[in-house]
Design a protein around this motif. Structure first.
Motif, PDB file in Angstrom:
ATOM      1  N   PRO A  63       5.507   5.696   1.148  1.00  0.00           N
ATOM      2  CA  PRO A  63       5.267   4.093   0.864  1.00  0.00           C
ATOM      3  C   PRO A  63       6.256   3.488   0.614  1.00  0.00           C
ATOM      4  O   PRO A  63       6.352   2.314   0.814  1.00  0.00           O
ATOM      5  CB  PRO A  63       4.059   4.271  -0.133  1.00  0.00           C
ATOM      6  N   ALA A  64       7.221   4.103  -0.113  1.00  0.00           N
ATOM      7  CA  ALA A  64       8.673   3.227  -0.443  1.00  0.00           C
ATOM      8  C   ALA A  64       9.194   2.795   0.651  1.00  0.00           C
ATOM      9  O   ALA A  64       9.879   1.838   0.763  1.00  0.00           O
ATOM     10  CB  ALA A  64       9.335   4.032  -1.408  1.00  0.00           C
ATOM     11  N   THR A  65       9.412   3.819   1.831  1.00  0.00           N
ATOM     12  CA  THR A  65      10.141   2.845   2.910  1.00  0.00           C
ATOM     13  C   THR A  65       9.324   2.060   3.845  1.00  0.00           C
ATOM     14  O   THR A  65       9.869   1.239   4.225  1.00  0.00           O
ATOM     15  CB  THR A  65      10.397   4.364   4.037  1.00  0.00           C
ATOM     16  N   VAL A  66       7.803   2.117   3.535  1.00  0.00           N
ATOM     17  CA  VAL A  66       7.113   0.927   4.251  1.00  0.00           C
ATOM     18  C   VAL A  66       7.476  -0.542   3.427  1.00  0.00           C
ATOM     19  O   VAL A  66       7.567  -1.480   3.831  1.00  0.00           O
ATOM     20  CB  VAL A  66       5.793   1.296   4.218  1.00  0.00           C
ATOM     21  N   PHE A  67       7.619  -0.182   2.261  1.00  0.00           N
ATOM     22  CA  PHE A  67       7.752  -1.445   1.240  1.00  0.00           C
ATOM     23  C   PHE A  67       9.116  -1.868   1.126  1.00  0.00           C
ATOM     24  O   PHE A  67       9.275  -3.193   1.488  1.00  0.00           O
ATOM     25  CB  PHE A  67       7.549  -0.987  -0.402  1.00  0.00           C
ATOM     26  N   MET A  68      10.077  -1.011   1.474  1.00  0.00           N
ATOM     27  CA  MET A  68      11.544  -1.493   1.943  1.00  0.00           C
ATOM     28  C   MET A  68      11.380  -2.150   3.054  1.00  0.00           C
ATOM     29  O   MET A  68      12.377  -3.400   3.241  1.00  0.00           O
ATOM     30  CB  MET A  68      12.453  -0.343   1.857  1.00  0.00           C
ATOM     31  N   LEU A  69      10.857  -1.865   4.059  1.00  0.00           N
ATOM     32  CA  LEU A  69      10.850  -2.600   5.324  1.00  0.00           C
ATOM     33  C   LEU A  69      10.197  -3.964   5.271  1.00  0.00           C
ATOM     34  O   LEU A  69      10.888  -4.827   5.768  1.00  0.00           O
ATOM     35  CB  LEU A  69       9.922  -1.616   6.495  1.00  0.00           C
ATOM     36  N   PHE A  70       9.254  -4.145   4.640  1.00  0.00           N
ATOM     37  CA  PHE A  70       8.837  -5.444   4.494  1.00  0.00           C
ATOM     38  C   PHE A  70       9.562  -6.521   3.413  1.00  0.00           C
ATOM     39  O   PHE A  70       9.225  -7.531   3.380  1.00  0.00           O
ATOM     40  CB  PHE A  70       7.321  -5.408   3.811  1.00  0.00           C
ATOM     41  N   LEU A 106      13.161  -0.731  10.807  1.00  0.00           N
ATOM     42  CA  LEU A 106      11.846  -0.521  11.533  1.00  0.00           C
ATOM     43  C   LEU A 106      11.447   0.817  11.728  1.00  0.00           C
ATOM     44  O   LEU A 106      10.421   1.380  11.783  1.00  0.00           O
ATOM     45  CB  LEU A 106      11.867  -1.533  12.866  1.00  0.00           C
ATOM     46  N   LEU A 107      12.662   1.627  12.293  1.00  0.00           N
ATOM     47  CA  LEU A 107      12.392   3.061  12.512  1.00  0.00           C
ATOM     48  C   LEU A 107      12.284   3.853  11.220  1.00  0.00           C
ATOM     49  O   LEU A 107      11.764   5.190  11.417  1.00  0.00           O
ATOM     50  CB  LEU A 107      13.490   3.623  13.222  1.00  0.00           C
ATOM     51  N   GLN A 108      12.778   3.791  10.274  1.00  0.00           N
ATOM     52  CA  GLN A 108      12.824   4.331   9.038  1.00  0.00           C
ATOM     53  C   GLN A 108      11.507   5.033   8.577  1.00  0.00           C
ATOM     54  O   GLN A 108      11.333   6.203   8.416  1.00  0.00           O
ATOM     55  CB  GLN A 108      13.462   3.882   7.796  1.00  0.00           C
ATOM     56  N   PRO A 109      10.405   4.171   8.416  1.00  0.00           N
ATOM     57  CA  PRO A 109       9.211   4.820   8.117  1.00  0.00           C
ATOM     58  C   PRO A 109       8.597   5.697   9.063  1.00  0.00           C
ATOM     59  O   PRO A 109       8.136   7.044   8.589  1.00  0.00           O
ATOM     60  CB  PRO A 109       8.074   3.658   8.118  1.00  0.00           C
ATOM     61  N   PHE A 110       8.881   5.603  10.223  1.00  0.00           N
ATOM     62  CA  PHE A 110       8.505   6.639  11.312  1.00  0.00           C
ATOM     63  C   PHE A 110       9.245   7.866  11.352  1.00  0.00           C
ATOM     64  O   PHE A 110       8.525   9.047  11.502  1.00  0.00           O
ATOM     65  CB  PHE A 110       8.583   6.181  12.891  1.00  0.00           C
ATOM     66  N   ILE A 111      10.723   7.847  11.346  1.00  0.00           N
ATOM     67  CA  ILE A 111      11.483   9.207  11.062  1.00  0.00           C
ATOM     68  C   ILE A 111      11.258   9.621   9.786  1.00  0.00           C
ATOM     69  O   ILE A 111      10.852  11.053   9.681  1.00  0.00           O
ATOM     70  CB  ILE A 111      12.822   8.630  11.306  1.00  0.00           C
ATOM     71  N   TYR A 112      10.870   9.012   8.989  1.00  0.00           N
ATOM     72  CA  TYR A 112      10.485   9.771   7.521  1.00  0.00           C
ATOM     73  C   TYR A 112       9.354  10.518   7.474  1.00  0.00           C
ATOM     74  O   TYR A 112       8.996  11.433   6.935  1.00  0.00           O
ATOM     75  CB  TYR A 112      10.510   8.840   6.258  1.00  0.00           C
ATOM     76  N   TYR A 113       8.268   9.734   8.423  1.00  0.00           N
ATOM     77  CA  TYR A 113       6.879  10.523   8.535  1.00  0.00           C
ATOM     78  C   TYR A 113       7.198  11.707   9.319  1.00  0.00           C
ATOM     79  O   TYR A 113       6.493  12.744   8.798  1.00  0.00           O
ATOM     80  CB  TYR A 113       6.260   9.673   9.325  1.00  0.00           C
ATOM     81  N   ARG A 114       8.025  11.818  10.178  1.00  0.00           N
ATOM     82  CA  ARG A 114       8.165  13.171  10.799  1.00  0.00           C
ATOM     83  C   ARG A 114       8.796  14.165   9.620  1.00  0.00           C
ATOM     84  O   ARG A 114       8.592  15.395   9.822  1.00  0.00           O
ATOM     85  CB  ARG A 114       9.267  12.997  12.037  1.00  0.00           C
ATOM     86  N   PHE A 115       9.716  13.657   9.028  1.00  0.00           N
ATOM     87  CA  PHE A 115      10.320  14.544   7.761  1.00  0.00           C
ATOM     88  C   PHE A 115       9.179  15.108   6.963  1.00  0.00           C
ATOM     89  O   PHE A 115       9.307  16.285   6.585  1.00  0.00           O
ATOM     90  CB  PHE A 115      11.343  13.708   7.153  1.00  0.00           C
ATOM     91  N   LEU A 116       8.258  14.241   6.643  1.00  0.00           N
ATOM     92  CA  LEU A 116       7.253  14.572   5.693  1.00  0.00           C
ATOM     93  C   LEU A 116       6.327  15.754   6.288  1.00  0.00           C
ATOM     94  O   LEU A 116       6.062  16.471   5.522  1.00  0.00           O
ATOM     95  CB  LEU A 116       6.542  13.240   5.334  1.00  0.00           C
ATOM     96  N   THR A 117       6.000  15.497   7.501  1.00  0.00           N
ATOM     97  CA  THR A 117       5.074  16.235   8.248  1.00  0.00           C
ATOM     98  C   THR A 117       5.894  17.856   8.087  1.00  0.00           C
ATOM     99  O   THR A 117       5.140  18.861   8.193  1.00  0.00           O
ATOM    100  CB  THR A 117       4.927  16.098   9.611  1.00  0.00           C
ATOM    101  N   LEU A 118       7.247  17.742   8.347  1.00  0.00           N
ATOM    102  CA  LEU A 118       7.839  18.881   8.366  1.00  0.00           C
ATOM    103  C   LEU A 118       7.936  19.542   6.876  1.00  0.00           C
ATOM    104  O   LEU A 118       7.694  21.015   7.059  1.00  0.00           O
ATOM    105  CB  LEU A 118       9.572  18.745   8.650  1.00  0.00           C
ATOM    106  N   ARG A 119       8.143  19.091   5.821  1.00  0.00           N
ATOM    107  CA  ARG A 119       7.851  19.551   4.481  1.00  0.00           C
ATOM    108  C   ARG A 119       6.424  20.166   4.390  1.00  0.00           C
ATOM    109  O   ARG A 119       6.283  20.861   3.703  1.00  0.00           O
ATOM    110  CB  ARG A 119       8.220  18.573   3.501  1.00  0.00           C
ATOM    111  N   TYR A 120       5.523  19.173   4.785  1.00  0.00           N
ATOM    112  CA  TYR A 120       3.962  19.567   4.639  1.00  0.00           C
ATOM    113  C   TYR A 120       3.874  20.962   5.228  1.00  0.00           C
ATOM    114  O   TYR A 120       2.905  21.780   4.875  1.00  0.00           O
ATOM    115  CB  TYR A 120       3.216  18.651   5.243  1.00  0.00           C
TER     116      TYR A 120
END
Length: 247
Positions: free
Chosen positions: A169-176, A182-196
């Motif tokens: 959510p911090a990356t989304v907040f930084m975007l707004f 614009l791409l950072q939240p989507f790429i970070y989501y991919r990172f988070l799925t890897l960690r999960y």
């Protein structure tokens, strides 16, 4: 988790031990540099501009460490989908991606804690080996500090997982707020799925489950407003749908 695969070193001098284990020594030095830069960012003693430089240096040093560790785990590079799939299962690949995602982003303390604490834990394991090479009773005050870190490793890993989750959510907040791309939240989501999906480090997945149970318990109380309950349950359902399957 901290590297535990290397065996206890034989009783040689510390310099000889470091020279024999060149790759592990290089990773140890880069981790110590990451810890130093992270501390200089968290405690901006030299001013905000210098702190921003230390932020980038910490992430770049962590990227180097992660690349070396990935090479150690997968020494034979192959240009194939199978090799890429195998690499994406490695924690070192996750944090190589993490460093590249955030190295040019707006510096926030939350994003440096995982890098700082992972480097500290990994450096702790190898520092013990260096101290053993110096002698069984060398630098007892350092040994005591390292033992306390090791004893709290589980709590530290949970704190790292908490940072990984709330950075989404911090990356989304930084975007707004105009401080992210614009791409950072989507790429970070991919990172988070890897960690999960990580096999060696289940703390991110465990913490997601604990947070869901805690929030569901809270919103089911009679005192919780109905609109807030619906919003939280819908958010939980959305996050559950976004979570990787088959883990």
């Amino acid at each position: 988790m901290a590297d535990t695969e290397e065996q206890t070193p034989p009783q040689t001098g510390p310099v000889l031990f470091l020279l024999i284990n060149k790759l592990e020594t290089a990773m140890w030095l880069s981790r110590l540099f990451t810890v130093y830069c992270s501390i200089m960012f968290i405690l901006p003693l030299l001013g905000p501009l210098a702190a921003a430089n230390f932020y980038q240096r910490a992430l770049l040093a962590n990227a180097l460490t992660s690349a070396l560790r990935l090479h150690q785990r997968l020494p034979r590079f192959q240009l194939s989908r199978a090799f890429l799939a195998q690499a994406l299962q490695e924690d070192s690949c996750h944090y190589l991606l993490y460093s590249l995602i955030l190295v040019n982003s707006y510096p926030i303390t939350m994003s440096i804690f995982p890098v700082f604490l992972f480097s500290l834990l990994h450096a702790t394991a190898y520092t013990k080996k260096v101290l053993d090479a110096m002698g069984p009773n060398s630098l007892l005050f350092v040994r005591n500090f390292l033992n306390k870190l090791t004893a709290n490793q589980q709590n530290i890993l949970k704190f790292i997982a908490c940072n990984e989750i709330f950075l989404m959510p911090a990356t989304v907040f930084m975007l707004f707020s105009g401080q992210g791309s614009l791409l950072q939240p989507f790429i970070y989501y991919r990172f988070l799925t890897l960690r999960y999906s990580s096999r060696r480090n289940p703390y991110c997945r465990t913490l997601f489950t604990e947070l869901r149970i805690l929030l569901e318990h809270f919103v089911m109380k009679p005192a919780c407003p109905a609109f807030f309950r619906r919003m939280c349950l819908n958010s939980i359902a959305l996050i559950s749908r976004l979570a990787p399957t088959g883990v």
